[in-house]
Design an enzyme around this catalytic site. Sequence first.
Site, short mmCIF file in Angstrom:
data_model
loop_
_atom_site.label_atom_id
_atom_site.label_comp_id
_atom_site.label_asym_id
_atom_site.label_seq_id
_atom_site.Cartn_x
_atom_site.Cartn_y
_atom_site.Cartn_z
N GLU A 3 -63.41 -68.07 39.01
CA GLU A 3 -64.71 -68.14 39.69
C GLU A 3 -64.66 -67.45 41.05
OE1 GLU A 3 -66.53 -72.33 38.71
OE2 GLU A 3 -64.40 -72.32 38.23
N ASN A 60 -65.09 -72.54 49.17
CA ASN A 60 -65.66 -73.60 48.33
C ASN A 60 -65.52 -74.91 49.08
OD1 ASN A 60 -66.35 -75.46 46.43
ND2 ASN A 60 -64.78 -74.88 44.92
N ARG A 105 -65.91 -88.64 32.99
CA ARG A 105 -67.36 -88.69 32.78
C ARG A 105 -67.68 -88.85 31.30
NH1 ARG A 105 -68.91 -83.31 35.78
NH2 ARG A 105 -67.36 -83.60 37.40
N HIS A 126 -71.18 -74.90 36.16
CA HIS A 126 -70.07 -74.01 35.78
C HIS A 126 -70.58 -72.61 35.43
CE1 HIS A 126 -67.73 -77.78 34.23
NE2 HIS A 126 -67.43 -77.54 35.50
N ARG A 145 -69.35 -70.64 47.40
CA ARG A 145 -69.78 -71.30 46.18
C ARG A 145 -70.80 -72.37 46.58
NH1 ARG A 145 -67.22 -76.17 43.03
NH2 ARG A 145 -68.54 -76.11 41.19
#
Lengths: 390, 395
Positions: free
Chosen positions: A376, A7, A232, A171, A82
């Site tokens: 993941e 990743n 955020r 996601h 990823r």
Amino acid sequence: MRILVLNCGSSSAKYQLFDYEEVAAKGSVERIGESVSLFTHYSETFQTKKSPIDAPDHTKAIDKILEALNAKEKKIDAVGHRVVHGGEKFSSSVLIDSEVMKRVQDCIPLAPLHNPSNIKGIEACSALLPGVPQVAVFDTAFHQTLPDYAYIYGIPYSYYKKYRVRRYGFHGTSHYYVSNRAARLLNRPIEELKIVTCHLGNGCSIAAVKYGKSVDTSMGFTPLEGLLMGTRSGDFDPAVVLFLMEKENLDTVGANSVFNKRSGLLGISQTANDMREILRESKEGNELATLAFEVFTYRLKKYIASYSGVMGGVDAVVFTGGIGENAKEVRESSLSELEFMGVELDRRKNDELSAGEHIISKEDSNVAVLVIPTNEELVIAKETERICIS
Amino acid sequence: MKILILFYGVFGVEYTLFEMEGERELARGIIEGIGTKTAINTYKYPDGETEHTVKEVSNPVSAIKWILHTLTSKTVIKNVEEIDAIGHRVIHGGTKYSRATIINNEVLNDVVDFSDLAPEHNPFNAQGIKASSQVFPSTPQVAVFDTAFYSTLKPEVYLYGLPYQFYTQYGIRKYGFHGIGHLCAAVEVSKLIHRSLKRMRIISLHIGRGSSITAIDKGEAVDTSMGFSPTGGLLMKTRCGDIDPLIVIYLAAKENLSLIGVENILNKNSGILGLAGTTSLKELAEKAEKGEKRAVCALNAFVYRIQKYFGGYYVSMGGVDAFVLTSRDDDSVPLIRSKIIKKLEFLGLKLDEKKNEKCCDKTMEISTRNSKVKIFFVPRNEELCIARETKEVVK
């Protein structure tokens, strides 16, 4: 099969080495490109934490990782990457060739901060591990099953045609994983289940997974939309963007930074972006921290209800991610008024949760509530294996 | 008691005259093109006939004078003294006004001050008030605010996830609009079924130039789809509704547009118009029926947004007793109502298709007998509600 899962971010490379679905080693290189980079590695034979190395670029960093994994002697069979944005071009994982690379590059305008780093990782592996198959697993792919009325925005259609402005969702790998694990735990085929999955980590998103397919999700064109997050903002009236830019004399970079880095839990509480600290502050009487918590859970609750509605009902609600797995207050509060819909949380199970996968609703609850740690990397490893074998 | 209702906006001025005894509508019309040589006064007779008159209207005062002249020349009233009060629809009352109020200098100044929050509306509302005070110097003038109904929203509902100082400094929060219309429709339903608003949980859907949906618990607003501005929320005729906020910045950069340029697109060229090329809901339904791809997508998106909000509000109130749809004749499309309610069936809503087809020139129930959630249609008449509030204030 030994599979390396990578990743790559703009200045980091995180990795896990899978040996037949078991993690044999994992770690990261941080501060790639700075004068001193930091290497962290865990395996049975060798461990180091944040030791300084020289890694001016991703290739050097990955070379260091391969060295630590002893890749020369114990061959790596495949690499799974990823990749953040697959646009509308990728609805599933794919074996990387030059054509795929071109299409991943085409998606750069949609994810200018992420896709270039993902590409660097792929290019580095091609150079360092020639002949080893590489697979791209996309964050957006799982949400490619959204119907058009859920992904289209109410802006001129030409912008969708010209710039591909639409809801993509992120996601995806996590929502896919936890929804499938939930079906397994409930011992029912996923093709029969309506599941709402809540991924609550640094970024937060929620998805409606109907019969195994994502039919809606809260993040949109970018990962800003939807739930309140650590820093955020999530949803707000689009007219506010222009109003604020004018009032605060912000350019687009400045506005972007306010909405992405200074908003969310941090923005409201003015203290912390971490839910643990928010909860602590709130208990100590910090009113803005309490407010941040309430905005967070009210919005989450609305989305859970809304997605249950659009699927015509819900069989399970799943929590994952740092907040989803650890903040019992968030789970309790976001489900608090859903009892009449058949959601009955077992307070004790919710409060006394140990690590791992758990069903935390009462036995006779119509809607199951689950906590499932996401993984993941495991999905990327399995996808890589599946594609390399077929 | 006769009350004149004025809505002075960017488009012109709408006027409606009521006799409050028996709540009879005596006259209705609209003047458009103020400031031009060819302003049009469209007068609507009680039987539905319309009459257009054209003349030069140089400023707001001459527009209001024309209204007075129209009313006397049609012998609806004999003279100015017959009008007992004037009610003004004002879009933004900030957080200061939670109910209708008699207009004095302070109120007028506030209406002007709130222009910052509603630049498309409040400056015009203020012009109308000033002109009306000149033409009717001894008649009481009342301001009825679109935002007032939402003064009951809780902080976790009205706060955005933005830095808190933007709320304290600039008043950035959810305000909500169409408050008069939502409350008005709820009151109509409460009267029809002889049940107090205090004993009802209502979701109210307002469809018009702009559209919004509001959750009303025990007569108080608990959440609504429009926010800081009327741009957010549902998909509307020309406004975008909810979008990823970063799209604003993305489009400005890609299309090389100024902030105002983007705002114009989001408010005037978006929504159903942007997706399907029409602003008529009837046309949209017809095109979708014929299978035109973009019309199908736009109609589905319109319905889907309503469905999403409905589910959220259903839970915000712990259930719903009545779903109220309100619109004017032009926006009353049986097929669209039917599509919306089909999506809500599992929450206990069942539409009586026959009643829906025939619906409606008056407030009526359009759900089946066994529908767990009652469904009502209310023809839009905010003016009457403004008149009622005006009457209350001058009493």
